[in-house]
Design a protein around this motif. Structure first.
Motif, PDB file in Angstrom:
ATOM      1  N   VAL A  16      -9.760   2.978  -6.495  1.00 10.07           N
ATOM      2  CA  VAL A  16      -9.586   2.965  -5.040  1.00 10.07           C
ATOM      3  C   VAL A  16      -8.266   2.319  -4.641  1.00 10.07           C
ATOM      4  CG1 VAL A  16     -10.496   1.979  -2.889  1.00 10.07           C
ATOM      5  CG2 VAL A  16     -12.058   3.030  -4.526  1.00 10.07           C
ATOM      6  N   THR A  17      -7.904   1.232  -5.297  1.00 13.04           N
ATOM      7  CA  THR A  17      -6.749   0.447  -4.852  1.00 13.04           C
ATOM      8  C   THR A  17      -5.441   0.781  -5.556  1.00 13.04           C
ATOM      9  OG1 THR A  17      -7.260  -1.323  -6.424  1.00 13.04           O
ATOM     10  CG2 THR A  17      -8.201  -1.507  -4.203  1.00 13.04           C
ATOM     11  N   LEU A  18      -5.507   1.369  -6.732  1.00 15.56           N
ATOM     12  CA  LEU A  18      -4.287   1.604  -7.502  1.00 15.56           C
ATOM     13  C   LEU A  18      -3.918   3.072  -7.637  1.00 15.56           C
ATOM     14  CD1 LEU A  18      -4.794  -1.111 -10.257  1.00 15.56           C
ATOM     15  CD2 LEU A  18      -3.346  -1.228  -8.211  1.00 15.56           C
ATOM     16  N   SER A  19      -4.626   3.946  -6.936  1.00 15.95           N
ATOM     17  CA  SER A  19      -4.209   5.345  -6.924  1.00 15.95           C
ATOM     18  C   SER A  19      -2.964   5.448  -6.036  1.00 15.95           C
ATOM     19  CB  SER A  19      -5.331   6.240  -6.398  1.00 15.95           C
ATOM     20  OG  SER A  19      -5.621   5.912  -5.060  1.00 15.95           O
ATOM     21  N   PRO A  20      -2.086   6.404  -6.331  1.00 14.66           N
ATOM     22  CA  PRO A  20      -0.847   6.482  -5.559  1.00 14.66           C
ATOM     23  C   PRO A  20      -1.058   6.735  -4.063  1.00 14.66           C
ATOM     24  CG  PRO A  20      -0.708   7.823  -7.542  1.00 14.66           C
ATOM     25  CD  PRO A  20      -2.119   7.343  -7.432  1.00 14.66           C
ATOM     26  N   GLN A  21      -2.117   7.420  -3.702  1.00 17.01           N
ATOM     27  CA  GLN A  21      -2.363   7.732  -2.294  1.00 17.01           C
ATOM     28  C   GLN A  21      -3.552   6.945  -1.759  1.00 17.01           C
ATOM     29  OE1 GLN A  21      -0.296   9.664  -0.505  1.00 17.01           O
ATOM     30  NE2 GLN A  21       0.917   9.880  -2.376  1.00 17.01           N
ATOM     31  N   GLN A  22      -3.454   6.540  -0.499  1.00 17.44           N
ATOM     32  CA  GLN A  22      -4.589   5.874   0.151  1.00 17.44           C
ATOM     33  C   GLN A  22      -5.671   6.895   0.461  1.00 17.44           C
ATOM     34  OE1 GLN A  22      -3.073   3.868   3.600  1.00 17.44           O
ATOM     35  NE2 GLN A  22      -2.446   2.100   2.411  1.00 17.44           N
ATOM     36  N   LEU A  23      -6.854   6.382   0.803  1.00 17.65           N
ATOM     37  CA  LEU A  23      -7.940   7.274   1.201  1.00 17.65           C
ATOM     38  C   LEU A  23      -7.518   8.058   2.429  1.00 17.65           C
ATOM     39  CD1 LEU A  23     -10.977   4.858   0.807  1.00 17.65           C
ATOM     40  CD2 LEU A  23     -10.300   6.700  -0.723  1.00 17.65           C
ATOM     41  N   ASP A  24      -8.017   9.272   2.548  1.00 17.59           N
ATOM     42  CA  ASP A  24      -7.661  10.144   3.665  1.00 17.59           C
ATOM     43  C   ASP A  24      -8.176   9.566   4.974  1.00 17.59           C
ATOM     44  OD1 ASP A  24      -6.892  12.254   5.247  1.00 17.59           O
ATOM     45  OD2 ASP A  24      -8.522  13.568   4.596  1.00 17.59           O
ATOM     46  N   THR A  25      -7.265   9.370   5.913  1.00 11.78           N
ATOM     47  CA  THR A  25      -7.640   8.844   7.229  1.00 11.78           C
ATOM     48  C   THR A  25      -7.280   9.824   8.335  1.00 11.78           C
ATOM     49  OG1 THR A  25      -5.523   7.702   7.431  1.00 11.78           O
ATOM     50  CG2 THR A  25      -7.359   6.440   6.519  1.00 11.78           C
ATOM     51  N   GLY A  26      -6.885  11.029   7.966  1.00 11.27           N
ATOM     52  CA  GLY A  26      -6.484  12.029   8.960  1.00 11.27           C
ATOM     53  C   GLY A  26      -7.673  12.579   9.730  1.00 11.27           C
ATOM     54  N   PRO A  27      -7.385  13.422  10.718  1.00  9.29           N
ATOM     55  CA  PRO A  27      -8.457  14.050  11.500  1.00  9.29           C
ATOM     56  C   PRO A  27      -9.413  14.814  10.584  1.00  9.29           C
ATOM     57  CG  PRO A  27      -6.306  14.522  12.458  1.00  9.29           C
ATOM     58  CD  PRO A  27      -6.058  13.847  11.138  1.00  9.29           C
ATOM     59  N   ILE A  85      -9.751 -13.556  -6.843  1.00 10.97           N
ATOM     60  CA  ILE A  85      -8.417 -13.876  -6.324  1.00 10.97           C
ATOM     61  C   ILE A  85      -7.342 -13.367  -7.293  1.00 10.97           C
ATOM     62  CG2 ILE A  85      -6.834 -15.775  -5.800  1.00 10.97           C
ATOM     63  CD1 ILE A  85      -9.336 -17.338  -4.803  1.00 10.97           C
ATOM     64  N   ALA A  86      -7.536 -13.604  -8.577  1.00 16.69           N
ATOM     65  CA  ALA A  86      -6.560 -13.147  -9.567  1.00 16.69           C
ATOM     66  C   ALA A  86      -6.464 -11.621  -9.581  1.00 16.69           C
ATOM     67  CB  ALA A  86      -6.933 -13.675 -10.954  1.00 16.69           C
ATOM     68  N   PHE A  87      -7.603 -10.953  -9.499  1.00 19.99           N
ATOM     69  CA  PHE A  87      -7.626  -9.489  -9.518  1.00 19.99           C
ATOM     70  C   PHE A  87      -6.926  -8.921  -8.291  1.00 19.99           C
ATOM     71  CE2 PHE A  87     -10.530  -5.509  -9.637  1.00 19.99           C
ATOM     72  CZ  PHE A  87      -9.584  -4.797 -10.350  1.00 19.99           C
ATOM     73  N   THR A  88      -7.182  -9.500  -7.128  1.00 17.01           N
ATOM     74  CA  THR A  88      -6.530  -8.980  -5.925  1.00 17.01           C
ATOM     75  C   THR A  88      -5.032  -9.282  -5.933  1.00 17.01           C
ATOM     76  OG1 THR A  88      -6.769  -8.677  -3.540  1.00 17.01           O
ATOM     77  CG2 THR A  88      -6.950 -10.916  -4.349  1.00 17.01           C
ATOM     78  N   CYS A  89      -4.625 -10.400  -6.546  1.00 16.88           N
ATOM     79  CA  CYS A  89      -3.187 -10.669  -6.702  1.00 16.88           C
ATOM     80  C   CYS A  89      -2.551  -9.601  -7.595  1.00 16.88           C
ATOM     81  CB  CYS A  89      -2.951 -12.056  -7.292  1.00 16.88           C
ATOM     82  SG  CYS A  89      -3.223 -13.402  -6.131  1.00 16.88           S
ATOM     83  N   LEU A  90      -3.239  -9.228  -8.665  1.00 17.68           N
ATOM     84  CA  LEU A  90      -2.752  -8.179  -9.558  1.00 17.68           C
ATOM     85  C   LEU A  90      -2.642  -6.846  -8.809  1.00 17.68           C
ATOM     86  CD1 LEU A  90      -2.062  -7.224 -12.487  1.00 17.68           C
ATOM     87  CD2 LEU A  90      -4.513  -6.743 -12.718  1.00 17.68           C
ATOM     88  N   ILE A  91      -3.657  -6.522  -8.035  1.00 13.30           N
ATOM     89  CA  ILE A  91      -3.657  -5.273  -7.263  1.00 13.30           C
ATOM     90  C   ILE A  91      -2.510  -5.259  -6.255  1.00 13.30           C
ATOM     91  CG2 ILE A  91      -4.916  -3.979  -5.491  1.00 13.30           C
ATOM     92  CD1 ILE A  91      -7.510  -4.872  -6.993  1.00 13.30           C
ATOM     93  N   GLU A  92      -2.415  -6.319  -5.465  1.00 14.12           N
ATOM     94  CA  GLU A  92      -1.374  -6.375  -4.434  1.00 14.12           C
ATOM     95  C   GLU A  92       0.020  -6.393  -5.059  1.00 14.12           C
ATOM     96  OE1 GLU A  92      -2.060  -5.953  -1.093  1.00 14.12           O
ATOM     97  OE2 GLU A  92      -4.064  -5.611  -1.901  1.00 14.12           O
ATOM     98  N   GLY A  93       0.176  -7.077  -6.181  1.00 19.24           N
ATOM     99  CA  GLY A  93       1.460  -7.077  -6.875  1.00 19.24           C
ATOM    100  C   GLY A  93       1.834  -5.694  -7.378  1.00 19.24           C
ATOM    101  N   THR A  94       0.853  -4.985  -7.912  1.00 18.04           N
ATOM    102  CA  THR A  94       1.091  -3.613  -8.385  1.00 18.04           C
ATOM    103  C   THR A  94       1.441  -2.700  -7.220  1.00 18.04           C
ATOM    104  OG1 THR A  94      -0.442  -3.958 -10.227  1.00 18.04           O
ATOM    105  CG2 THR A  94       0.086  -1.680  -9.663  1.00 18.04           C
ATOM    106  N   GLN A  95       0.738  -2.839  -6.108  1.00 18.79           N
ATOM    107  CA  GLN A  95       1.042  -2.022  -4.939  1.00 18.79           C
ATOM    108  C   GLN A  95       2.443  -2.318  -4.407  1.00 18.79           C
ATOM    109  OE1 GLN A  95      -2.172  -2.746  -2.161  1.00 18.79           O
ATOM    110  NE2 GLN A  95      -3.453  -1.172  -3.073  1.00 18.79           N
ATOM    111  N   PRO A 101       6.299   3.067  -2.754  1.00 23.62           N
ATOM    112  CA  PRO A 101       6.577   4.160  -1.812  1.00 23.62           C
ATOM    113  C   PRO A 101       5.328   4.673  -1.080  1.00 23.62           C
ATOM    114  CG  PRO A 101       7.561   4.619  -3.960  1.00 23.62           C
ATOM    115  CD  PRO A 101       6.678   3.416  -4.117  1.00 23.62           C
ATOM    116  N   THR A 102       4.143   4.496  -1.690  1.00 22.67           N
ATOM    117  CA  THR A 102       2.937   5.084  -1.092  1.00 22.67           C
ATOM    118  C   THR A 102       1.868   4.068  -0.705  1.00 22.67           C
ATOM    119  OG1 THR A 102       2.000   5.428  -3.295  1.00 22.67           O
ATOM    120  CG2 THR A 102       3.224   7.264  -2.322  1.00 22.67           C
ATOM    121  N   ARG A 103       1.905   2.893  -1.273  1.00 27.25           N
ATOM    122  CA  ARG A 103       0.899   1.859  -0.994  1.00 27.25           C
ATOM    123  C   ARG A 103       1.600   0.611  -0.490  1.00 27.25           C
ATOM    124  NH1 ARG A 103      -4.389   3.545  -2.922  1.00 27.25           N
ATOM    125  NH2 ARG A 103      -5.040   1.692  -1.844  1.00 27.25           N
TER     126      ARG A 103
END
Length: 145
Positions: A16-27, A85-95, A101-103
Motif C-alpha cells: 500500500v505504501t511503497l507502490s509507485p502510485q497512490q490509491l485511486d482517488t479520482g471520480p 515508528i521505525a517502520f514508518t520512518c523507513l516508509i517515509e524515507g523511501t517515499q 516523483p509519485t509519492r
C-alpha cells in the motif's frame, strides 16, 4: 499464528505504501464514493479527504503494533510501538527518496502511523493482561529416564 499474520500484514502495508502510485482517488473510485457517502450524512459530513487519510493511517498501523506486541510478549509490549515508528520512518524515507516523483513523505504520516502503532501496542498489552497464556494443569516431568 501471530507471526504469520504479522508477516502478511507487513507485506500488505509495504504494498500500500511503497507502490509507485497512490490509491485511486479520482471520480468513481472507492475513496471518492466513500467521501460522497460521508458527506451525505450530517454526523459524518465534516470528514474530508485529509481527515479520512489521517484516520486511515492510524487504522492501518493499529494491527501492525498489535501483532508486533503480541509477538514480543507482555514484558516487551512497547516494541510494537517502537517497531511501528521505525517502520514508518523507513516508509517515509523511501517515499521521500526513491519514490519522490509519485509519492510524498509527510510528518503527518509519520505521526499518524506512529500513533496507530502505539494504540495497537497498548491494545495488545491489555489483551495479554486480560487473557494470559494458558498453562497446563499437569506438570511436565523434565527428567529423562
Amino acid at each position: 499464528m501471530p507471526l504469520a499474520l504479522l508477516i502478511l500484514y507487513t507485506i500488505f502495508i509495504g504494498l500500500v505504501t511503497l507502490s509507485p502510485q497512490q490509491l485511486d482517488t479520482g471520480p468513481g473510485s472507492f475513496i471518492a464514493g466513500l467521501l460522497d457517502f460521508l458527506a451525505s450524512h450530517r454526523l459524518t459530513a465534516w470528514i474530508d479527504y485529509d481527515i479520512l487519510e489521517k484516520l486511515a493511517n492510524v487504522g492501518m498501523f493499529v494491527p501492525f503494533g498489535f501483532l508486533v506486541s503480541l509477538q514480543a510478549g507482555r514484558r516487551r509490549w512497547w516494541l510494537g510501538w517502537v517497531t511501528g515508528i521505525a517502520f514508518t520512518c523507513l516508509i517515509e524515507g523511501t517515499q521521500a527518496t526513491l519514490l519522490s516523483p509519485t509519492r510524498f513523505a509527510t510528518i503527518s504520516d509519520l505521526v499518524t502511523n506512529s500513533l496507530g502503532a502505539g494504540i495497537g501496542a497498548v491494545l495488545a498489552l491489555i489483551a495479554m493482561i486480560i487473557w494470559p497464556p494458558r498453562r497446563d494443569d499437569v506438570p511436565i516431568d523434565h527428567v529423562v529416564r
